[in-house]
Motif scaffolding. Sequence first.
Motif, PDB file in Angstrom:
ATOM      1  N   ARG A   1       0.722  -1.337   0.113  1.00 55.61           N
ATOM      2  CA  ARG A   1       0.050   0.181  -0.063  1.00 55.61           C
ATOM      3  C   ARG A   1       0.879   1.110   0.183  1.00 55.61           C
ATOM      4  N   HIS A   2       1.947   1.079   0.686  1.00 54.14           N
ATOM      5  CA  HIS A   2       2.565   2.370   0.839  1.00 54.14           C
ATOM      6  C   HIS A   2       3.289   2.618  -0.623  1.00 54.14           C
ATOM      7  N   LEU A   3       3.915   1.539  -1.075  1.00 55.47           N
ATOM      8  CA  LEU A   3       4.466   1.717  -2.523  1.00 55.47           C
ATOM      9  C   LEU A   3       3.621   2.117  -3.545  1.00 55.47           C
ATOM     10  N   LYS A   4       2.418   1.766  -3.426  1.00 58.20           N
ATOM     11  CA  LYS A   4       1.131   2.237  -4.606  1.00 58.20           C
ATOM     12  C   LYS A   4       0.893   3.782  -4.254  1.00 58.20           C
ATOM     13  N   LEU A   5       0.943   4.053  -3.029  1.00 51.36           N
ATOM     14  CA  LEU A   5       0.763   5.601  -2.438  1.00 51.36           C
ATOM     15  C   LEU A   5       1.819   6.484  -3.084  1.00 51.36           C
ATOM     16  N   LEU A   6       3.220   6.198  -2.540  1.00 46.33           N
ATOM     17  CA  LEU A   6       4.342   6.951  -2.797  1.00 46.33           C
ATOM     18  C   LEU A   6       4.600   7.030  -4.289  1.00 46.33           C
ATOM     19  N   ASP A   7       4.397   5.788  -4.865  1.00 41.56           N
ATOM     20  CA  ASP A   7       5.095   5.901  -6.223  1.00 41.56           C
ATOM     21  C   ASP A   7       3.921   6.628  -7.245  1.00 41.56           C
ATOM     22  N   SER A   8       2.869   6.945  -6.612  1.00 45.41           N
ATOM     23  CA  SER A   8       1.626   7.602  -7.509  1.00 45.41           C
ATOM     24  C   SER A   8       1.774   9.261  -7.441  1.00 45.41           C
TER      25      SER A   8
END
Length: 459
Positions: free
Chosen positions: A390-397
């Motif tokens: 979830r953190h990856l998806k949020l930060l990378d967006s």
Amino acid sequence: MSSQSGLRKRIEETVGKKILEEYCQKRGTTSGAIMLPPIPESKFIDKLPEDVVLEGANLNEKEHQDAYEAEVKLFRRLEEAQGNNLVIHQLDYTHEQYCAFLPQHQCDKNNCKKGPVPHLCHKLPKELEGECDFIVIGDNFVVVFEVKGLSLQNTELDTEKFKGCCESAVIQRKRLRNLVKSIDPQVMMYEFTIFPNISKEEVGQDTVYLYDETILFSKHLDDIDWMLDWFETENVSRKHEISTNIIRRCLLGLWWINQDNNYNKLTECTLSKCVKDIDDKLRRALVTRKSVDDAELKKKGKMRKKYPQNSRMVEAPDLFKVHLNINYLTQYQLDVFNCDERFLWVEGPAGSGKTIVMLGKIIHLALKTPPEKRILLICAGHNHNPAPQRHLKLLDSIEDITCEMITYDYSEEDGNISDNVDEASILLSQKLSYSTSKIVILIITKALVKSVQGYISKF
């Protein structure tokens, strides 16, 4: 078919019947009441400090909170009561919906401009006609409870406040009594106004309402189970099971349908949906009445209300609003976010907002620091932990931020933990040298979690 009869059919058969069949049938050996919603619903979760003198708007806010606490007290008692009872909490209905059952009902508004002469109700179709805090439907009876969260202040206004609560409750009780009787005139119906936060002795002796047997106080909470059992056995000879099912369908449909006479999916009635809604409020920090209303303030022309200040809740910096959909933080969260210490230990229970502040800090650093600077986020856990994803998806967006994930696995058979810490350090250095990402999420799995502090010290 008239529009009123069509609306009644929609309420009873399209909506109410489906809810009754899907969510209001006893299963297994369950003997307690069926509660809708399954947990008490509150529009706001905050609680003002109790160690200060409250005045003005703050005092008014405290009264809202007292009212909610009073409803929770009765909710718990009804939940524990035995028997085949359906309990509906927070039932409200518009003038148009009320007219579907009582098209020719009289105006009961105090000081109506048309004067005291009896006349038909003239509210607008979508205007709120009435509401009920709790309605209990048994096999052979119906009970209405109006809850008043009055907390006395030991002033000369206490008696007037008590009297006003009683009078307003009588009006709401009458509206619902007429509604239920329009569905089935023969059903046995009882109605009460209950003050869960005060005792009869606190009110004083100079009010006629003290002699009204439909007025209940805190001590009567312990009698709720007995009362409902008595109502059921007292009316068992009347054999009204069929009619109360019709009443259940009508009131369930009225409870679920909105002011535009539409309704959401029936799954919205479930306990999981209630828990999800509360979790969503907590994640978005919608814990004050002001924050909830601000989040819903989408309609143009809607007047902004004035709210008391809660010193423990503050407006969030813009990046929280833009990237995390968070409008408010606690003062503690803001202090952590603004802290410039090189090493900061943040401790708190689950749901207290640690992760939100961490993500806000990471986004802030990623947007403000020079390009050559990297941000390392270490997550200790197992391979299937969904949080890092979830953190990856949020930060990378987020525009101008790149993020990638590195997983370092370890098992007891791989050798000495300290050796693998060194190995992980080399691996990470190599990965970072090839990476152009601003943020690297490192997942430490299995037994290496035990040595996470030693691992952090290497970077």
